[in-house]
Design a protein around this motif. Structure first.
Motif, PDB file in Angstrom:
ATOM      1  N   HIS A 298      47.600  86.821  -9.377  1.00  0.00           N
ATOM      2  CA  HIS A 298      46.966  85.536  -9.109  1.00  0.00           C
ATOM      3  C   HIS A 298      47.121  84.612 -10.314  1.00  0.00           C
ATOM      4  O   HIS A 298      47.465  83.437 -10.170  1.00  0.00           O
ATOM      5  CB  HIS A 298      45.485  85.739  -8.776  1.00  0.00           C
ATOM      6  N   GLN A 299      46.888  85.131 -11.512  1.00  0.00           N
ATOM      7  CA  GLN A 299      46.983  84.326 -12.729  1.00  0.00           C
ATOM      8  C   GLN A 299      48.421  83.885 -13.008  1.00  0.00           C
ATOM      9  O   GLN A 299      48.646  82.856 -13.615  1.00  0.00           O
ATOM     10  CB  GLN A 299      46.420  85.099 -13.922  1.00  0.00           C
TER      11      GLN A 299
ATOM     12  N   GLY B 285      50.540  82.878 -10.872  1.00  0.00           N
ATOM     13  CA  GLY B 285      50.968  81.853  -9.925  1.00  0.00           C
ATOM     14  C   GLY B 285      51.228  82.472  -8.561  1.00  0.00           C
ATOM     15  O   GLY B 285      50.901  83.621  -8.300  1.00  0.00           O
ATOM     16  N   THR B 286      51.845  81.713  -7.719  1.00  0.00           N
ATOM     17  CA  THR B 286      52.073  82.147  -6.347  1.00  0.00           C
ATOM     18  C   THR B 286      53.036  83.320  -6.295  1.00  0.00           C
ATOM     19  O   THR B 286      54.114  83.278  -6.856  1.00  0.00           O
ATOM     20  CB  THR B 286      52.633  80.986  -5.503  1.00  0.00           C
TER      21      THR B 286
END
Length: 98
Positions: free
Chosen positions: A30-31, A33-34
């Motif tokens: 999640h941290q 990015g996608t």
């Protein structure tokens, strides 16, 4: 858990095996990015949670093998845990010195 440890011990000499903690992987992914993944959920019963954890574990090991992941822990003699991204030095990620 005992069965899991026994299976891990039996597979270790023949295969590369890694322990993955999906909840930690979800947070790192999640941290970062996608991260998208396409999976067919039509064969999942009763629910997709285990399949999603398995796919996340596979992505974690893929990133580790590509040099983007990291291994933490290991001081307990039971092995390390693979994470999909780099880690910063933090006491919780290291086994305490004796």
């Amino acid at each position: 858990m005992a069965l899991g440890f026994a299976l891990f011990d039996r597979l270790q000499p023949a295969l590369e095996t890694y322990e993955v903690f999906p909840t930690a992987s979800y947070r790192q992914l999640h941290q970062a990015g996608t991260q998208s993944l396409e999976i067919d959920l039509s064969q999942c019963a009763p629910g997709p949670k285990d399949l999603l954890d398995a796919c996340t574990a596979a992505e974690t090991v893929r990133r580790l093998k590509l040099g983007r992941g990291s291994l933490v822990g290991g001081g307990d003699g039971l092995g390390t845990i693979a994470l999909p991204g780099p880690t910063s030095p933090h006491p919780v990620l290291q086994w305490p010195a004796s």
